[in-house]
Write an enzyme that holds these catalytic residues in place. Structure first.
Site, PDB file in Angstrom:
ATOM      1  N   ALA A 265     -51.996  -2.539 -23.117  1.00 26.42           N
ATOM      2  CA  ALA A 265     -50.807  -2.352 -22.144  1.00 26.42           C
ATOM      3  C   ALA A 265     -51.180  -2.465 -20.907  1.00 26.42           C
ATOM      4  O   ALA A 265     -52.050  -1.531 -20.369  1.00 26.42           O
ATOM      5  CB  ALA A 265     -49.778  -1.230 -22.355  1.00 26.42           C
ATOM      6  N   PRO A 266     -50.324  -3.061 -19.819  1.00 26.71           N
ATOM      7  CA  PRO A 266     -49.131  -3.735 -20.091  1.00 26.71           C
ATOM      8  C   PRO A 266     -49.594  -5.375 -20.453  1.00 26.71           C
ATOM      9  O   PRO A 266     -48.331  -5.907 -20.787  1.00 26.71           O
ATOM     10  CB  PRO A 266     -48.631  -3.781 -18.737  1.00 26.71           C
ATOM     11  CG  PRO A 266     -49.551  -3.862 -17.713  1.00 26.71           C
ATOM     12  CD  PRO A 266     -50.863  -3.092 -18.478  1.00 26.71           C
ATOM     13  N   GLY A 267     -50.775  -5.580 -20.764  1.00 28.69           N
ATOM     14  CA  GLY A 267     -50.874  -6.945 -21.715  1.00 28.69           C
ATOM     15  C   GLY A 267     -51.285  -8.191 -20.521  1.00 28.69           C
ATOM     16  O   GLY A 267     -51.390  -9.331 -20.971  1.00 28.69           O
ATOM     17  N   GLY A 268     -51.763  -7.754 -19.356  1.00 29.60           N
ATOM     18  CA  GLY A 268     -52.395  -8.790 -18.631  1.00 29.60           C
ATOM     19  C   GLY A 268     -53.348  -9.606 -19.147  1.00 29.60           C
ATOM     20  O   GLY A 268     -53.615 -10.887 -19.436  1.00 29.60           O
ATOM     21  N   LYS A 269     -54.457  -8.647 -19.762  1.00 29.87           N
ATOM     22  CA  LYS A 269     -55.584  -9.378 -20.230  1.00 29.87           C
ATOM     23  C   LYS A 269     -55.549  -9.949 -21.644  1.00 29.87           C
ATOM     24  O   LYS A 269     -56.040 -10.855 -21.738  1.00 29.87           O
ATOM     25  CB  LYS A 269     -56.594  -8.039 -20.306  1.00 29.87           C
ATOM     26  CG  LYS A 269     -57.051  -7.538 -18.959  1.00 29.87           C
ATOM     27  CD  LYS A 269     -57.969  -6.433 -18.999  1.00 29.87           C
ATOM     28  CE  LYS A 269     -58.495  -5.525 -17.686  1.00 29.87           C
ATOM     29  NZ  LYS A 269     -57.047  -4.913 -17.332  1.00 29.87           N
ATOM     30  N   ASP A 311     -53.655   4.952 -31.982  1.00 32.50           N
ATOM     31  CA  ASP A 311     -54.588   5.592 -31.135  1.00 32.50           C
ATOM     32  C   ASP A 311     -56.022   4.785 -31.648  1.00 32.50           C
ATOM     33  O   ASP A 311     -56.547   4.721 -32.796  1.00 32.50           O
ATOM     34  CB  ASP A 311     -54.862   6.966 -31.427  1.00 32.50           C
ATOM     35  CG  ASP A 311     -55.975   7.528 -30.526  1.00 32.50           C
ATOM     36  OD1 ASP A 311     -56.912   6.850 -30.136  1.00 32.50           O
ATOM     37  OD2 ASP A 311     -55.916   8.820 -30.344  1.00 32.50           O
ATOM     38  N   CYS A 383     -61.222   0.689 -14.785  1.00 30.19           N
ATOM     39  CA  CYS A 383     -60.561   0.422 -13.272  1.00 30.19           C
ATOM     40  C   CYS A 383     -61.040   1.351 -12.512  1.00 30.19           C
ATOM     41  O   CYS A 383     -60.208   2.246 -11.906  1.00 30.19           O
ATOM     42  CB  CYS A 383     -59.288   0.012 -13.191  1.00 30.19           C
ATOM     43  SG  CYS A 383     -58.097   1.260 -13.855  1.00 30.19           S
TER      44      CYS A 383
END
Length: 433
Positions: A265-269, A311, A383
């Site tokens: 999440a949030p799913g950009g990749k 998880d 990040c």
């Protein structure tokens, strides 16, 4: 992480500045109490007439919070209780660090209106007015005294500054200064559906100036709500920092491969992986609410994957025993590389968090390695700019894991904000079994 614009462009809805100041001060108060800025902004989106302005005000205050707190303590005979404390600290950051944004007397007037609207605020108007106008009279000397403290000058906790200086002695100031500037609104072009040049031309015809960055990115000259970006609703582009866009290229998933996107999440990749290859993609996240964001992104892009709430480190919850040829582990981390987009992070993190998060990363690496097929590739990403979450983590993994090797050298990206490197801080390593 990091797949969002740095600043929300202001909403078209009108709201008096004093109301926005109240909502922004509530966000600052929340961060000082240990809550995230996103939590405060979620309330503002419901209650505020101009949530974009609230975001900008709160983000500015958090970048200069130490300065605002110092000036308040310096200018008030006694520190006021909340919420007045956060409101005055916020306004002082605007007067001291953004004097060109508002007429100072208009800002003071609006601040006093905001104080009057607080519970019991009528009796505090005089106090607030005296503090703010006192600062204006002594502005030069007051700021000069505050700037003798590196925490006020540089806008980060002392431990954060010390760690950055120790780990990046040549570039620490560039990193800190980049953290104190809003990141650009960068979008990833969906090359499955259009070209970067074609989308840039479409934007230009609509009055949106942009420039290319990286392999498939475009940076808007001015941020705006995504609803106002031509092609976004059609799935032609997605908000994603250029550093985060590198993940899918490093993963290099091929058509037909079985692929895992862990902590997605949030799913950009996630979307980028599928834009590049029709693969059998399993998407994991432990938070069902955040996993819903992944689903929304995929619907907008017209793509599909198997989504599981689990998880990633607890294999019994989700793994069927079939190995993956590719794994992207975008591990939970300090987020020290995306502070320009999340200015609250610097005040919410504690030194002990780094070791705790490094432990979580170590466990995820150990567990997910067992699911990787021989000859397969695992891309480890954080990040972060801290070595404990990057190179040191990977070196330790290689030492304890027979059969693991690196493809190429690990990549540590720093947020430096130059034309060619206007990206967030990220660490990448490609591991092969």
């Amino acid at each position: 992480m990091s797949d969002r614009p740095a600043e929300r462009a202001s909403s078209a809805r009108d709201e008096p500045l004093w109301r926005s100041l109240i909502h922004a001060a509530a966000c600052v108060q929340g961060v000082r109490a240990g809550r995230t800025l996103d939590d405060g902004l979620a309330k503002a989106r419901v209650q505020a007439g101009n949530p974009g302005a609230v975001h900008d005000l709160a983000a500015h205050a958090l970048r200069h919070l130490a300065l605002g707190e110092h000036l308040l303590a310096q200018g008030a005979a006694r520190l006021p209780a909340e919420p007045l404390n956060s409101l005055l600290a916020l306004v002082l950051t605007l007067l001291a660090a953004a004097p060109e944004k508002y007429s100072e007397h208009a800002l003071v007037s609006q601040a006093v209106e905001a104080v009057a609207a607080l519970p019991g605020g009528i009796r505090l108007k005089g106090f607030a007015n005296a503090v703010l106008r006192g600062f204006l009279r002594e502005r030069t000397n007051a700021i000069s005294r505050a700037m003798r403290d590196p925490v006020c000058e540089l806008g980060h906790p002392r431990w954060w500054l010390d760690r950055t200086i120790a780990q990046h002695p040549q570039q620490w100031r560039q990193v800190i200064e980049a953290n104190n500037q809003p990141g650009p609104m960068t979008l990833r072009v969906n090359l499955r559906l259009t070209s970067r040049d074609a989308l840039a031309e479409r934007w230009a015809s609509a009055g949106l100036e942009s420039r290319p960055i990286g392999a498939s990115g475009l940076i808007l000259a001015r941020a705006r709500p995504v609803s106002g970006v031509p092609g976004f609703d059609e799935g032609l582009c997605s908000v994603q920092d250029e550093a985060a866009q590198r993940a899918a290229y490093l993963l290099d998933a091929q058509p037909g491969m079985r692929v895992l996107d862990a902590c997605a999440a949030p799913g950009g990749k996630t979307g980028h992986i599928l834009e590049r290859a029709d693969c059998d993609l399993i998407v994991l996240d432990s938070d069902p609410g955040r996993l819903a964001l992944v689903r929304q992104n995929l619907v907008r892009l017209g793509l599909s994957a198997e989504l599981k709430t689990a998880d990633a480190a607890k294999l019994a919850q989700w793994w069927d025993g079939r190995p993956f040829q590719r794994i992207l582990l975008d591990a939970p981390c300090s987020a020290s590389g995306i502070v320009r987009r999340q200015p609250d992070i610097r005040w919410l993190r504690r030194p002990a968090d780094i070791a705790r998060l490094a432990g979580e990363q170590r466990n995820l690496l150990n567990q997910l390695w067992a699911t990787l097929a021989p000859g397969g590739r695992l891309v480890y990403a954080t990040c972060s700019v801290w070595k404990e979450e990057g190179r040191e983590q990977i070196d330790a993994f290689l030492q304890r894991t027979p059969g693991a090797s690196l493809i190429g050298e690990p990549l540590q990206l720093l947020p430096l904000s130059g034309d060619a490197d206007n990206h967030d801080g990220f660490f990448y390593a490609i591991l092969q079994k």
